[in-house]
Design an enzyme around this catalytic site. Structure first.
Site, PDB file in Angstrom:
ATOM      1  N   ALA A 159     -12.755  -1.264  -1.088  1.00 50.66           N
ATOM      2  CA  ALA A 159     -13.973  -2.072  -1.120  1.00 50.66           C
ATOM      3  C   ALA A 159     -14.861  -1.808   0.099  1.00 50.66           C
ATOM      4  O   ALA A 159     -16.087  -1.690  -0.028  1.00 50.66           O
ATOM      5  CB  ALA A 159     -13.593  -3.541  -1.188  1.00 50.66           C
ATOM      6  N   THR A 207     -20.768   1.912 -10.449  1.00 50.64           N
ATOM      7  CA  THR A 207     -20.055   1.410 -11.626  1.00 50.64           C
ATOM      8  C   THR A 207     -18.532   1.365 -11.445  1.00 50.64           C
ATOM      9  O   THR A 207     -17.813   0.973 -12.370  1.00 50.64           O
ATOM     10  CB  THR A 207     -20.407   2.262 -12.863  1.00 50.64           C
ATOM     11  OG1 THR A 207     -20.238   3.648 -12.521  1.00 50.64           O
ATOM     12  CG2 THR A 207     -21.848   2.034 -13.294  1.00 50.64           C
ATOM     13  N   GLY A 208     -18.051   1.792 -10.277  1.00 50.35           N
ATOM     14  CA  GLY A 208     -16.654   1.553  -9.922  1.00 50.35           C
ATOM     15  C   GLY A 208     -15.628   2.375 -10.688  1.00 50.35           C
ATOM     16  O   GLY A 208     -15.867   3.521 -11.072  1.00 50.35           O
ATOM     17  N   GLU A 216       1.965  -4.409  -3.726  1.00 45.46           N
ATOM     18  CA  GLU A 216       1.464  -5.775  -3.504  1.00 45.46           C
ATOM     19  C   GLU A 216       1.828  -6.679  -4.684  1.00 45.46           C
ATOM     20  O   GLU A 216       2.367  -7.772  -4.497  1.00 45.46           O
ATOM     21  CB  GLU A 216      -0.061  -5.755  -3.325  1.00 45.46           C
ATOM     22  CG  GLU A 216      -0.483  -5.160  -1.979  1.00 45.46           C
ATOM     23  CD  GLU A 216      -1.987  -5.202  -1.738  1.00 45.46           C
ATOM     24  OE1 GLU A 216      -2.419  -4.689  -0.699  1.00 45.46           O
ATOM     25  OE2 GLU A 216      -2.749  -5.743  -2.561  1.00 45.46           O
ATOM     26  N   ILE A 227      -1.217  -0.979  -4.773  1.00 42.92           N
ATOM     27  CA  ILE A 227      -1.397  -2.030  -5.784  1.00 42.92           C
ATOM     28  C   ILE A 227      -0.037  -2.419  -6.381  1.00 42.92           C
ATOM     29  O   ILE A 227       0.283  -3.598  -6.518  1.00 42.92           O
ATOM     30  CB  ILE A 227      -2.387  -1.575  -6.881  1.00 42.92           C
ATOM     31  CG1 ILE A 227      -3.790  -1.438  -6.277  1.00 42.92           C
ATOM     32  CG2 ILE A 227      -2.405  -2.555  -8.059  1.00 42.92           C
ATOM     33  CD1 ILE A 227      -4.865  -0.960  -7.238  1.00 42.92           C
ATOM     34  N   GLY A 228       0.799  -1.428  -6.689  1.00 42.62           N
ATOM     35  CA  GLY A 228       2.125  -1.704  -7.245  1.00 42.62           C
ATOM     36  C   GLY A 228       2.998  -2.480  -6.270  1.00 42.62           C
ATOM     37  O   GLY A 228       3.712  -3.409  -6.667  1.00 42.62           O
ATOM     38  N   HIS A 287      -2.405 -13.052  26.004  1.00 40.08           N
ATOM     39  CA  HIS A 287      -0.970 -13.316  25.876  1.00 40.08           C
ATOM     40  C   HIS A 287      -0.759 -14.762  25.455  1.00 40.08           C
ATOM     41  O   HIS A 287      -1.432 -15.644  25.977  1.00 40.08           O
ATOM     42  CB  HIS A 287      -0.279 -13.068  27.219  1.00 40.08           C
ATOM     43  CG  HIS A 287       1.183 -13.408  27.175  1.00 40.08           C
ATOM     44  ND1 HIS A 287       2.102 -12.574  26.579  1.00 40.08           N
ATOM     45  CD2 HIS A 287       1.860 -14.492  27.634  1.00 40.08           C
ATOM     46  CE1 HIS A 287       3.297 -13.139  26.675  1.00 40.08           C
ATOM     47  NE2 HIS A 287       3.176 -14.298  27.313  1.00 40.08           N
TER      48      HIS A 287
HETATM   49  P1  FAD Z   1     -16.308  -2.124  -8.715  1.00 39.42           P
HETATM   50  O1  FAD Z   1     -15.862  -3.198  -7.824  1.00 39.42           O
HETATM   51  O2  FAD Z   1     -15.344  -1.573  -9.682  1.00 39.42           O
HETATM   52  O3  FAD Z   1     -17.581  -2.694  -9.495  1.00 39.42           O
HETATM   53  C1  FAD Z   1     -18.236  -1.971 -10.487  1.00 39.42           C
HETATM   54  C2  FAD Z   1     -18.987  -2.933 -11.401  1.00 39.42           C
HETATM   55  O4  FAD Z   1     -19.870  -2.163 -12.210  1.00 39.42           O
HETATM   56  C3  FAD Z   1     -18.087  -3.695 -12.361  1.00 39.42           C
HETATM   57  O5  FAD Z   1     -18.278  -5.085 -12.221  1.00 39.42           O
HETATM   58  C4  FAD Z   1     -18.525  -3.223 -13.753  1.00 39.42           C
HETATM   59  O6  FAD Z   1     -18.557  -4.286 -14.699  1.00 39.42           O
HETATM   60  C5  FAD Z   1     -19.951  -2.764 -13.493  1.00 39.42           C
HETATM   61  N1  FAD Z   1     -20.412  -1.739 -14.442  1.00 39.42           N
HETATM   62  C6  FAD Z   1     -19.789  -0.582 -14.792  1.00 39.42           C
HETATM   63  N2  FAD Z   1     -20.567   0.122 -15.650  1.00 39.42           N
HETATM   64  C7  FAD Z   1     -21.697  -0.603 -15.840  1.00 39.42           C
HETATM   65  C8  FAD Z   1     -22.887  -0.402 -16.607  1.00 39.42           C
HETATM   66  N3  FAD Z   1     -23.085   0.699 -17.315  1.00 39.42           N
HETATM   67  N4  FAD Z   1     -23.829  -1.364 -16.564  1.00 39.42           N
HETATM   68  C9  FAD Z   1     -23.663  -2.487 -15.835  1.00 39.42           C
HETATM   69  N5  FAD Z   1     -22.552  -2.725 -15.086  1.00 39.42           N
HETATM   70  C10 FAD Z   1     -21.609  -1.788 -15.092  1.00 39.42           C
HETATM   71  N6  FAD Z   1      -9.776  -2.553  -2.032  1.00 39.42           N
HETATM   72  C11 FAD Z   1      -9.723  -2.953  -0.746  1.00 39.42           C
HETATM   73  O7  FAD Z   1     -10.494  -2.461   0.076  1.00 39.42           O
HETATM   74  N7  FAD Z   1      -8.832  -3.902  -0.328  1.00 39.42           N
HETATM   75  C12 FAD Z   1      -7.954  -4.469  -1.185  1.00 39.42           C
HETATM   76  O8  FAD Z   1      -7.163  -5.324  -0.784  1.00 39.42           O
HETATM   77  C13 FAD Z   1      -7.983  -4.079  -2.542  1.00 39.42           C
HETATM   78  N8  FAD Z   1      -7.135  -4.631  -3.424  1.00 39.42           N
HETATM   79  C14 FAD Z   1      -7.207  -4.262  -4.735  1.00 39.42           C
HETATM   80  C15 FAD Z   1      -6.309  -4.832  -5.633  1.00 39.42           C
HETATM   81  C16 FAD Z   1      -6.336  -4.475  -6.966  1.00 39.42           C
HETATM   82  C17 FAD Z   1      -5.369  -5.109  -7.927  1.00 39.42           C
HETATM   83  C18 FAD Z   1      -7.318  -3.529  -7.422  1.00 39.42           C
HETATM   84  C19 FAD Z   1      -7.388  -3.141  -8.873  1.00 39.42           C
HETATM   85  C20 FAD Z   1      -8.197  -2.950  -6.536  1.00 39.42           C
HETATM   86  C21 FAD Z   1      -8.154  -3.303  -5.186  1.00 39.42           C
HETATM   87  N9  FAD Z   1      -9.014  -2.735  -4.252  1.00 39.42           N
HETATM   88  C22 FAD Z   1      -8.942  -3.107  -2.940  1.00 39.42           C
HETATM   89  C23 FAD Z   1      -9.990  -1.696  -4.631  1.00 39.42           C
HETATM   90  C24 FAD Z   1     -11.391  -2.298  -4.764  1.00 39.42           C
HETATM   91  O9  FAD Z   1     -11.373  -3.329  -5.712  1.00 39.42           O
HETATM   92  C25 FAD Z   1     -12.384  -1.204  -5.173  1.00 39.42           C
HETATM   93  O10 FAD Z   1     -12.303  -0.135  -4.272  1.00 39.42           O
HETATM   94  C26 FAD Z   1     -13.800  -1.747  -5.160  1.00 39.42           C
HETATM   95  O11 FAD Z   1     -13.938  -2.844  -6.036  1.00 39.42           O
HETATM   96  C27 FAD Z   1     -14.799  -0.661  -5.564  1.00 39.42           C
HETATM   97  O12 FAD Z   1     -16.068  -1.204  -5.519  1.00 39.42           O
HETATM   98  P2  FAD Z   1     -17.273  -0.608  -6.395  1.00 39.42           P
HETATM   99  O13 FAD Z   1     -18.469  -1.393  -6.002  1.00 39.42           O
HETATM  100  O14 FAD Z   1     -17.312   0.859  -6.261  1.00 39.42           O
HETATM  101  O15 FAD Z   1     -16.898  -0.882  -7.925  1.00 39.42           O
END
Ligand code: FAD
Length: 467
Positions: free
Chosen positions: A322, A144-145, A188, A185-186, A446
């Site tokens: 990610a 859920t991130g 970028e 993030i800040g 090279h």
């Molecule tokens: P998430 O991508 O957060 O996905 C979780 C999903 O779960 C969401 O879509 C949410 O809607 C869903 N969800 C939550 N609760 C529920 C529920 N109860 N039922 C159904 N769905 C639910 N990382 C990098 O590696 N490289 C980068 O360049 C990078 N740039 C970034 C730039 C920004 C501005 C931000 C904010 C983040 C960046 N990140 C980057 C970090 C990266 O986005 C996260 O580490 C990554 O998305 C985490 O993946 P995840 O699958 O754990 O969760």
């Protein structure tokens, strides 16, 4: 649609969707639920992908200043922000559609709705289209991130005080942007808006930007970004942010001498970190162990305290990246299928997509010192790399840290053009437990920027050729 699955994945971010694909590849029946109404999670929708689209476009825009020295006359180059935002949105949509295709290809059932765990084998789903249901499953993967966090007492209104999500979709270039937090993030997003014309000030609580990075690299990045026009207030605590009709006033206190200062801004971007997201996730009587900081607690195999429930990605501890989430997704799918899934947490590269980029993998010099590990350093500046010279991208250097006892590579840190692509070589070398001597003896094409990696490896032993 069936209502009984081997695996139910909650969240279709990089952790969840990759886990779903790998589980399906292994012959398991899989359902993936996301409440966002679009696949790809934070990363594709409001994170990695849109930020990189804007970084790419804004970098091309600012590059115009260098064209005339190469004999390219570019009169009348101007910004159309609306079109730039559309370009970003199209890029996001293209990636989201890619996941829709992969779900279909792998016969993964998926739908949009909010999932609640009502028992280790049952989910209640409040569907976005109003059709609620329950499904049974042998395994649940929580993916859920995370969401943006703020500072105590400071509310992100989404108007003048915004998070990264709003900073990716501003409809006008702010004259004055204050960025609270000097993390990746800040920096970028600060870079994006600075390139498009904002006067950007970054406030950082600690005495350096990019905490956790090798401090030599971080000092170098600060110098380069300052040259690009970003202003930094380090060792500074934001005490209040007062929003008004035209913008906001940020009050900061210097942590050394307690001096206070007010900074006016049109927009304040709060980028002080992210927190795990578990809102509404657990039904009555379902209790999962959490860490003190609110992450879902897992064992080394990403099992939670409830049998059959796993957790991956930003919602568990570790770097919020990610590719870390993806590796965990693969590992969990393989473990569920009875295979030896594994993540090597020692070798997770991280990249800051500023210009130049910063990329690193393995230990920093500070960590080696803290752990009393004896090490040697090899460094090579891009100023001495032929390709960098001719490309006008001579800022930065490669730094290799290797064990002074065995010569095994322990960390690689690069600041320079295309550092993010180049760090892959270092990750491969470290996975294979290579020494700096191994890297130094590999023939590099090279003229390429990657020759700087070979030279840094040679320099561990004082043998760099082009310096
Ligand atoms: P998430 O991508 O957060 O996905 C979780 C999903 O779960 C969401 O879509 C949410 O809607 C869903 N969800 C939550 N609760 C529920 C529920 N109860 N039922 C159904 N769905 C639910 N990382 C990098 O590696 N490289 C980068 O360049 C990078 N740039 C970034 C730039 C920004 C501005 C931000 C904010 C983040 C960046 N990140 C980057 C970090 C990266 O986005 C996260 O580490 C990554 O998305 C985490 O993946 P995840 O699958 O754990 O969760």
């Amino acid at each position: 649609m069936s209502d009984n699955y081997d695996v139910a994945v909650i969240g279709s971010g990089p952790g969840g969707y990759v886990c779903a694909i790998r589980a399906a590849q292994l012959g398991l029946s899989v359902v993936c639920i996301d409440k966002r109404g679009s696949h790809g999670g934070t990363c594709l929708n409001v994170g990695c992908i849109p930020s990189k689209a804007l970084l790419h476009a804004s970098e091309l825009f600012i590059e115009k200043n260098k064209f005339s020295s190469m004999g390219i006359e570019t009169d009348n180059v101007s910004l159309n922000l609306e079109t730039m935002m559309k370009y970003k949105d199209d890029g996001v949509q293209g990636n989201v559609k890619g996941i829709d295709f992969l779900f279909k290809k792998n016969k993964i059932e998926n739908f949009y709705g909010e999932a609640k765990i009502i028992s280790p084998n049952k989910l209640a789903i409040k569907s976005n289209d109003g059709e609620d249901k329950e499904i049974e499953c042998k395994n649940i993967v929580i993916a859920t991130g995370s969401v943006s966090s703020s500072l105590p007492g400071i509310e992100i209104s989404g108007e003048k005080i915004i998070s990264s999500t709003e900073a990716l979709s501003l409809n006008a270039v702010p004259n004055k942007l204050v960025v609270v937090g000097g993390g990746y993030i800040g920096l970028e997003l600060g870079s994006v808006w600075s390139r498009l014309g904002s006067d950007v000030s970054v406030i950082e609580y600690l005495d350096r930007i990019t905490p956790g990075m090798d401090s030599e690299i971080s000092a170098n990045l600060e110098k380069i970004l300052t040259k690009q026009g970003l202003k930094f207030s380090l060792n500074s605590e934001v005490t209040t942010i007062d929003e008004n009709n035209s913008g906001a006033v940020v009050t900061i206190k210097n942590r050394e001498n307690s001096d206070e200062q007010n900074i006016e801004a049109d927009i304040v971007l709060v980028s002080t970190g992210r927190k795990p997201y578990i809102e509404n996730l657990f039904g009555d009587g379902v209790n999962l162990d959490l860490t003190e900081t609110g992450f879902i607690k897992t064992d080394t195999h990403l099992r939670t305290s409830l049998d059959g429930v796993w957790a991956i990605g930003d919602v568990v501890e570790g770097p919020m990246l990610a590719h870390k989430a993806e590796e965990e997704g693969i590992a969990v799918a393989e473990l569920i299928a009875g295979k030896p899934g594994h993540v090597n947490y020692d070798i997770i590269p991280s990249v800051i997509y500023t210009s130049p980029e910063v990329a690193s993998v393995g230990m920093t010099e500070e960590q080696l010192k803290e752990n009393s590990i004896k090490y040697s350093v090899g460094k090579f500046p891009f100023l001495a790399n032929g390709r960098a010279k001719v490309n006008n991208t001579t800022e930065g250097f490669v730094k290799i840290l290797s064990s002074s006892e065995t010569d095994q590579i322990l960390g690689v840190h690069i600041i320079g053009d295309q550092a993010g692509n180049m760090i892959g070589e270092a990750s491969v070398a470290m996975e294979f437990e290579a020494t700096s001597e191994d890297l130094a003896r590999i023939c590099h094409a090279h003229p390429t920027l990657s020759e700087a990696i070979k030279e840094a490896a040679l320099s561990v032993d004082g043998r760099a050729l082009h310096m």
